[in-house]
Write a protein that holds these residues in place. Structure first.
Motif, PDB file in Angstrom:
ATOM      1  N   LEU A  36       0.826  -1.212   0.000  1.00  0.00           N
ATOM      2  CA  LEU A  36       0.000   0.000   0.000  1.00  0.00           C
ATOM      3  C   LEU A  36       0.857   1.257   0.000  1.00  0.00           C
ATOM      4  N   ILE A  37       1.894   1.260   0.798  1.00  0.00           N
ATOM      5  CA  ILE A  37       2.773   2.429   0.879  1.00  0.00           C
ATOM      6  C   ILE A  37       3.476   2.663  -0.446  1.00  0.00           C
ATOM      7  N   ASN A  38       4.020   1.610  -1.028  1.00  0.00           N
ATOM      8  CA  ASN A  38       4.722   1.756  -2.301  1.00  0.00           C
ATOM      9  C   ASN A  38       3.779   2.150  -3.428  1.00  0.00           C
ATOM     10  N   SER A  39       2.571   1.631  -3.389  1.00  0.00           N
ATOM     11  CA  SER A  39       1.573   1.992  -4.393  1.00  0.00           C
ATOM     12  C   SER A  39       1.239   3.483  -4.312  1.00  0.00           C
ATOM     13  N   ALA A  40       1.032   3.985  -3.101  1.00  0.00           N
ATOM     14  CA  ALA A  40       0.737   5.411  -2.924  1.00  0.00           C
ATOM     15  C   ALA A  40       1.919   6.260  -3.366  1.00  0.00           C
ATOM     16  N   LYS A  41       3.116   5.824  -3.047  1.00  0.00           N
ATOM     17  CA  LYS A  41       4.315   6.560  -3.434  1.00  0.00           C
ATOM     18  C   LYS A  41       4.454   6.611  -4.953  1.00  0.00           C
ATOM     19  N   GLN A  42       4.300   5.471  -5.595  1.00  0.00           N
ATOM     20  CA  GLN A  42       4.450   5.413  -7.046  1.00  0.00           C
ATOM     21  C   GLN A  42       3.372   6.246  -7.750  1.00  0.00           C
ATOM     22  N   THR A  43       2.142   6.138  -7.280  1.00  0.00           N
ATOM     23  CA  THR A  43       1.052   6.897  -7.889  1.00  0.00           C
ATOM     24  C   THR A  43       1.282   8.392  -7.754  1.00  0.00           C
ATOM     25  N   SER A  44       1.673   8.833  -6.571  1.00  0.00           N
ATOM     26  CA  SER A  44       1.882  10.266  -6.361  1.00  0.00           C
ATOM     27  C   SER A  44       3.046  10.776  -7.204  1.00  0.00           C
ATOM     28  N   GLU A  45       4.105   9.983  -7.317  1.00  0.00           N
ATOM     29  CA  GLU A  45       5.249  10.412  -8.122  1.00  0.00           C
ATOM     30  C   GLU A  45       4.903  10.454  -9.607  1.00  0.00           C
TER      31      GLU A  45
ATOM     32  N   GLN B 202       7.114  19.234  -4.145  1.00  0.00           N
ATOM     33  CA  GLN B 202       7.110  18.097  -3.216  1.00  0.00           C
ATOM     34  C   GLN B 202       5.948  18.147  -2.233  1.00  0.00           C
ATOM     35  N   VAL B 203       5.539  19.336  -1.836  1.00  0.00           N
ATOM     36  CA  VAL B 203       4.445  19.456  -0.876  1.00  0.00           C
ATOM     37  C   VAL B 203       3.161  18.877  -1.463  1.00  0.00           C
ATOM     38  N   GLU B 204       2.856  19.215  -2.707  1.00  0.00           N
ATOM     39  CA  GLU B 204       1.651  18.689  -3.339  1.00  0.00           C
ATOM     40  C   GLU B 204       1.733  17.171  -3.478  1.00  0.00           C
ATOM     41  N   ARG B 205       2.887  16.677  -3.848  1.00  0.00           N
ATOM     42  CA  ARG B 205       3.075  15.241  -4.003  1.00  0.00           C
ATOM     43  C   ARG B 205       2.876  14.529  -2.670  1.00  0.00           C
ATOM     44  N   LEU B 206       3.440  15.075  -1.601  1.00  0.00           N
ATOM     45  CA  LEU B 206       3.300  14.460  -0.279  1.00  0.00           C
ATOM     46  C   LEU B 206       1.861  14.540   0.231  1.00  0.00           C
ATOM     47  N   LEU B 207       1.195  15.652  -0.020  1.00  0.00           N
ATOM     48  CA  LEU B 207      -0.204  15.771   0.393  1.00  0.00           C
ATOM     49  C   LEU B 207      -1.068  14.731  -0.310  1.00  0.00           C
ATOM     50  N   TYR B 208      -0.813  14.541  -1.586  1.00  0.00           N
ATOM     51  CA  TYR B 208      -1.558  13.540  -2.329  1.00  0.00           C
ATOM     52  C   TYR B 208      -1.285  12.151  -1.765  1.00  0.00           C
ATOM     53  N   ARG B 209      -0.035  11.863  -1.488  1.00  0.00           N
ATOM     54  CA  ARG B 209       0.343  10.558  -0.934  1.00  0.00           C
ATOM     55  C   ARG B 209      -0.340  10.329   0.404  1.00  0.00           C
ATOM     56  N   ILE B 210      -0.378  11.344   1.240  1.00  0.00           N
ATOM     57  CA  ILE B 210      -1.042  11.237   2.542  1.00  0.00           C
ATOM     58  C   ILE B 210      -2.526  10.933   2.354  1.00  0.00           C
ATOM     59  N   GLN B 211      -3.144  11.629   1.409  1.00  0.00           N
ATOM     60  CA  GLN B 211      -4.567  11.388   1.165  1.00  0.00           C
ATOM     61  C   GLN B 211      -4.820   9.967   0.677  1.00  0.00           C
ATOM     62  N   LEU B 212      -3.953   9.449  -0.179  1.00  0.00           N
ATOM     63  CA  LEU B 212      -4.092   8.062  -0.620  1.00  0.00           C
ATOM     64  C   LEU B 212      -3.979   7.100   0.554  1.00  0.00           C
TER      65      LEU B 212
END
Length: 67
Positions: free
Chosen positions: A6-15, A25-35
């Motif tokens: 799940l963590i890697n999936s969220a990371k890959q999707t956000s990137e 990076q802030v937008e990417r991290l916010l999206y990852r957190i939401q996922l």
């Protein structure tokens, strides 16, 4: 499915999504957190449903043993 998946999936999707839009990076991290928050909600829902099913089965077993 495990936590790393799940963590890697969220990371890959956000990137992937935010690399294309040159997002910071802030937008990417916010999206990852939401996922991840969404995944947590789904998992907790599954856990709650499983607990309810266990309680129902226990009640059925107790009722059968009482007869």
């Amino acid at each position: 499915m495990n936590a790393d998946y799940l963590i890697n999936s969220a990371k890959q999707t956000s990137e992937t999504l935010y690399r294309e839009h040159d997002a910071d990076q802030v937008e990417r991290l916010l999206y990852r957190i939401q996922l991840l928050e969404g995944h947590i909600r789904v998992l907790v829902n599954h856990i709650d449903n499983a607990r309810d099913e266990i309680k129902n089965l226990q009640t059925e077993l107790i009722a059968k043993d009482s007869k």
